[in-house]
Write a protein that holds these residues in place. Sequence first.
Motif, PDB file in Angstrom:
ATOM      1  N   TRP A  27       0.848  -1.205   0.000  1.00 17.82           N
ATOM      2  CA  TRP A  27       0.000   0.000   0.000  1.00 17.82           C
ATOM      3  C   TRP A  27       0.882   1.253   0.000  1.00 17.82           C
ATOM      4  O   TRP A  27       0.619   2.213  -0.734  1.00 17.82           O
ATOM      5  CB  TRP A  27      -0.904  -0.055   1.222  1.00 17.82           C
ATOM      6  CG  TRP A  27      -1.907   1.054   1.349  1.00 17.82           C
ATOM      7  CD1 TRP A  27      -2.252   1.988   0.397  1.00 17.82           C
ATOM      8  CD2 TRP A  27      -2.705   1.342   2.490  1.00 17.82           C
ATOM      9  NE1 TRP A  27      -3.212   2.832   0.890  1.00 17.82           N
ATOM     10  CE2 TRP A  27      -3.508   2.456   2.164  1.00 17.82           C
ATOM     11  CE3 TRP A  27      -2.818   0.755   3.751  1.00 17.82           C
ATOM     12  CZ2 TRP A  27      -4.402   3.011   3.074  1.00 17.82           C
ATOM     13  CZ3 TRP A  27      -3.710   1.294   4.658  1.00 17.82           C
ATOM     14  CH2 TRP A  27      -4.496   2.414   4.330  1.00 17.82           C
ATOM     15  N   VAL A  28       1.934   1.234   0.816  1.00 21.64           N
ATOM     16  CA  VAL A  28       2.854   2.377   0.883  1.00 21.64           C
ATOM     17  C   VAL A  28       3.539   2.589  -0.466  1.00 21.64           C
ATOM     18  O   VAL A  28       3.625   3.715  -0.973  1.00 21.64           O
ATOM     19  CB  VAL A  28       3.913   2.158   1.994  1.00 21.64           C
ATOM     20  CG1 VAL A  28       5.012   3.209   1.894  1.00 21.64           C
ATOM     21  CG2 VAL A  28       3.266   2.193   3.364  1.00 21.64           C
ATOM     22  N   VAL A  29       4.023   1.497  -1.067  1.00 18.03           N
ATOM     23  CA  VAL A  29       4.693   1.595  -2.368  1.00 18.03           C
ATOM     24  C   VAL A  29       3.737   2.149  -3.417  1.00 18.03           C
ATOM     25  O   VAL A  29       4.110   2.997  -4.239  1.00 18.03           O
ATOM     26  CB  VAL A  29       5.237   0.223  -2.795  1.00 18.03           C
ATOM     27  CG1 VAL A  29       5.745   0.260  -4.231  1.00 18.03           C
ATOM     28  CG2 VAL A  29       6.353  -0.226  -1.857  1.00 18.03           C
ATOM     29  N   TRP A  30       2.488   1.683  -3.381  1.00 20.57           N
ATOM     30  CA  TRP A  30       1.477   2.184  -4.330  1.00 20.57           C
ATOM     31  C   TRP A  30       1.290   3.686  -4.188  1.00 20.57           C
ATOM     32  O   TRP A  30       1.237   4.412  -5.188  1.00 20.57           O
ATOM     33  CB  TRP A  30       0.143   1.458  -4.103  1.00 20.57           C
ATOM     34  CG  TRP A  30      -1.009   2.098  -4.829  1.00 20.57           C
ATOM     35  CD1 TRP A  30      -1.813   3.103  -4.384  1.00 20.57           C
ATOM     36  CD2 TRP A  30      -1.476   1.776  -6.133  1.00 20.57           C
ATOM     37  NE1 TRP A  30      -2.755   3.435  -5.325  1.00 20.57           N
ATOM     38  CE2 TRP A  30      -2.561   2.636  -6.411  1.00 20.57           C
ATOM     39  CE3 TRP A  30      -1.089   0.847  -7.093  1.00 20.57           C
ATOM     40  CZ2 TRP A  30      -3.251   2.589  -7.609  1.00 20.57           C
ATOM     41  CZ3 TRP A  30      -1.784   0.805  -8.295  1.00 20.57           C
ATOM     42  CH2 TRP A  30      -2.856   1.669  -8.541  1.00 20.57           C
ATOM     43  N   GLN A  31       1.190   4.168  -2.954  1.00 24.06           N
ATOM     44  CA  GLN A  31       0.991   5.594  -2.719  1.00 24.06           C
ATOM     45  C   GLN A  31       2.168   6.409  -3.250  1.00 24.06           C
ATOM     46  O   GLN A  31       1.982   7.478  -3.844  1.00 24.06           O
ATOM     47  CB  GLN A  31       0.802   5.868  -1.218  1.00 24.06           C
ATOM     48  CG  GLN A  31      -0.465   5.296  -0.608  1.00 24.06           C
ATOM     49  CD  GLN A  31      -1.722   6.015  -1.075  1.00 24.06           C
ATOM     50  OE1 GLN A  31      -1.670   7.024  -1.754  1.00 24.06           O
ATOM     51  NE2 GLN A  31      -2.870   5.478  -0.710  1.00 24.06           N
ATOM     52  N   VAL A  32       3.374   5.917  -3.029  1.00 19.44           N
ATOM     53  CA  VAL A  32       4.566   6.633  -3.507  1.00 19.44           C
ATOM     54  C   VAL A  32       4.586   6.687  -5.029  1.00 19.44           C
ATOM     55  O   VAL A  32       4.826   7.750  -5.628  1.00 19.44           O
ATOM     56  CB  VAL A  32       5.855   5.958  -2.976  1.00 19.44           C
ATOM     57  CG1 VAL A  32       7.085   6.590  -3.623  1.00 19.44           C
ATOM     58  CG2 VAL A  32       5.936   6.072  -1.462  1.00 19.44           C
ATOM     59  N   LEU A  33       4.328   5.545  -5.688  1.00 18.07           N
ATOM     60  CA  LEU A  33       4.329   5.503  -7.142  1.00 18.07           C
ATOM     61  C   LEU A  33       3.212   6.354  -7.721  1.00 18.07           C
ATOM     62  O   LEU A  33       3.398   7.046  -8.732  1.00 18.07           O
ATOM     63  CB  LEU A  33       4.195   4.053  -7.624  1.00 18.07           C
ATOM     64  CG  LEU A  33       5.387   3.138  -7.325  1.00 18.07           C
ATOM     65  CD1 LEU A  33       5.072   1.712  -7.769  1.00 18.07           C
ATOM     66  CD2 LEU A  33       6.646   3.641  -8.022  1.00 18.07           C
ATOM     67  N   ASP A  34       2.045   6.320  -7.088  1.00 15.97           N
ATOM     68  CA  ASP A  34       0.906   7.097  -7.580  1.00 15.97           C
ATOM     69  C   ASP A  34       1.192   8.591  -7.482  1.00 15.97           C
ATOM     70  O   ASP A  34       0.858   9.358  -8.394  1.00 15.97           O
ATOM     71  CB  ASP A  34      -0.353   6.734  -6.784  1.00 15.97           C
ATOM     72  CG  ASP A  34      -1.595   7.406  -7.349  1.00 15.97           C
ATOM     73  OD1 ASP A  34      -1.850   7.262  -8.562  1.00 15.97           O
ATOM     74  OD2 ASP A  34      -2.304   8.086  -6.575  1.00 15.97           O
ATOM     75  N   TRP A  35       1.821   9.012  -6.379  1.00 16.56           N
ATOM     76  CA  TRP A  35       2.191  10.424  -6.227  1.00 16.56           C
ATOM     77  C   TRP A  35       3.193  10.848  -7.294  1.00 16.56           C
ATOM     78  O   TRP A  35       3.109  11.955  -7.837  1.00 16.56           O
ATOM     79  CB  TRP A  35       2.795  10.643  -4.839  1.00 16.56           C
ATOM     80  CG  TRP A  35       3.427  11.987  -4.669  1.00 16.56           C
ATOM     81  CD1 TRP A  35       2.804  13.167  -4.397  1.00 16.56           C
ATOM     82  CD2 TRP A  35       4.825  12.300  -4.781  1.00 16.56           C
ATOM     83  NE1 TRP A  35       3.715  14.193  -4.328  1.00 16.56           N
ATOM     84  CE2 TRP A  35       4.958  13.694  -4.559  1.00 16.56           C
ATOM     85  CE3 TRP A  35       5.963  11.541  -5.046  1.00 16.56           C
ATOM     86  CZ2 TRP A  35       6.198  14.327  -4.595  1.00 16.56           C
ATOM     87  CZ3 TRP A  35       7.189  12.174  -5.086  1.00 16.56           C
ATOM     88  CH2 TRP A  35       7.303  13.542  -4.858  1.00 16.56           C
ATOM     89  N   GLY A  36       4.104   9.973  -7.640  1.00 13.88           N
ATOM     90  CA  GLY A  36       5.158  10.324  -8.578  1.00 13.88           C
ATOM     91  C   GLY A  36       4.790  10.213 -10.033  1.00 13.88           C
ATOM     92  O   GLY A  36       5.623  10.482 -10.902  1.00 13.88           O
ATOM     93  N   ASN A  37       3.546   9.844 -10.339  1.00 10.76           N
ATOM     94  CA  ASN A  37       3.159   9.628 -11.730  1.00 10.76           C
ATOM     95  C   ASN A  37       2.219  10.680 -12.292  1.00 10.76           C
ATOM     96  O   ASN A  37       1.679  10.508 -13.384  1.00 10.76           O
ATOM     97  CB  ASN A  37       2.519   8.239 -11.891  1.00 10.76           C
ATOM     98  CG  ASN A  37       3.565   7.154 -12.031  1.00 10.76           C
ATOM     99  OD1 ASN A  37       4.626   7.383 -12.577  1.00 10.76           O
ATOM    100  ND2 ASN A  37       3.268   5.977 -11.524  1.00 10.76           N
TER     101      ASN A  37
END
Length: 291
Positions: free
Chosen positions: A206-216
């Motif tokens: 979930w944390v990784v998803w949030q980071v990737l989503d923010w960066g895209n």
Amino acid sequence: MSTPQERVAFLKKIHLFSGMSDEELNDVAQALVDQPFKEGDTIVKQGSRGETFYLIYRGQVKVIRGQGKQERVLAQLVPQDFFGEEELFTKGVREATIIAVNDGDLLVLHHSKLSELLKSAPKLKPNFEEVITTHRLWRRLHFKWVRPNEVVYFLARKHPIVLWRSLVLPLISLAVPAGVAVWGAFTGANWIFALAFLFILVIAGWVVWQVLDWGNDYYIVTSQRVVWMEKVIGIFDSRQEAPLSTILSVGVETDMVGRVLDYGHVIVRTFVGKIPFNYVSHPNHASRLVE
């Protein structure tokens, strides 16, 4: 030789100096030094250390980057373009070679004059910071849909505060399975430990998803258009854009925290709708680029 008055008029045409008063622009103009160049001159050499910022006043130059034994022309710069902004602050290594295409003139700012200039023209520093961030991102991303004659003025993601807010809940949620996992390990309850560890892995994902989503998500202003790129991993990838000629108005919305941390929403209204730049840093600077 250019006069201070001519330099001020020239600086007003360049997005780097947007939002600055005539007094601040005059201070910048006074700090600049004329530097002529001839066709074929090497103005900057890749790999050398630098501490100088250049504005193209007249003429054209080409940007060349060496990769092994090969060289690639990255861009051709024209009057009102500039280079060397990062090295002005960091005294770092030049990442490309700059060669004169024809005869011309540069306006040059040396690092030795930077500290005093930033005191008399405080708006200059955030403008430089935004440009440096844009150029660093652009070197890494280099979107293929940007045209060869198109200059990227502004490229940003959402402010990091958005990322940290999205991470609060998953990071707090980690406490429960982490505590259960420790308890299971001490008591020898392997099935409890395994179940808790599984929950930890889910929350980590979930944390990784949030980071990737923010960066895209990217917000872009070029010399020709404004663009909002939005990506949701594995679901969709969209690009909403509008030519600068279709823009009706630009507004900035922020709150108390946004004013302190210098972020907010830039709302670009066009003939066919609006393009929101949500939670971007330096929103006032971004809005002036669009206007």
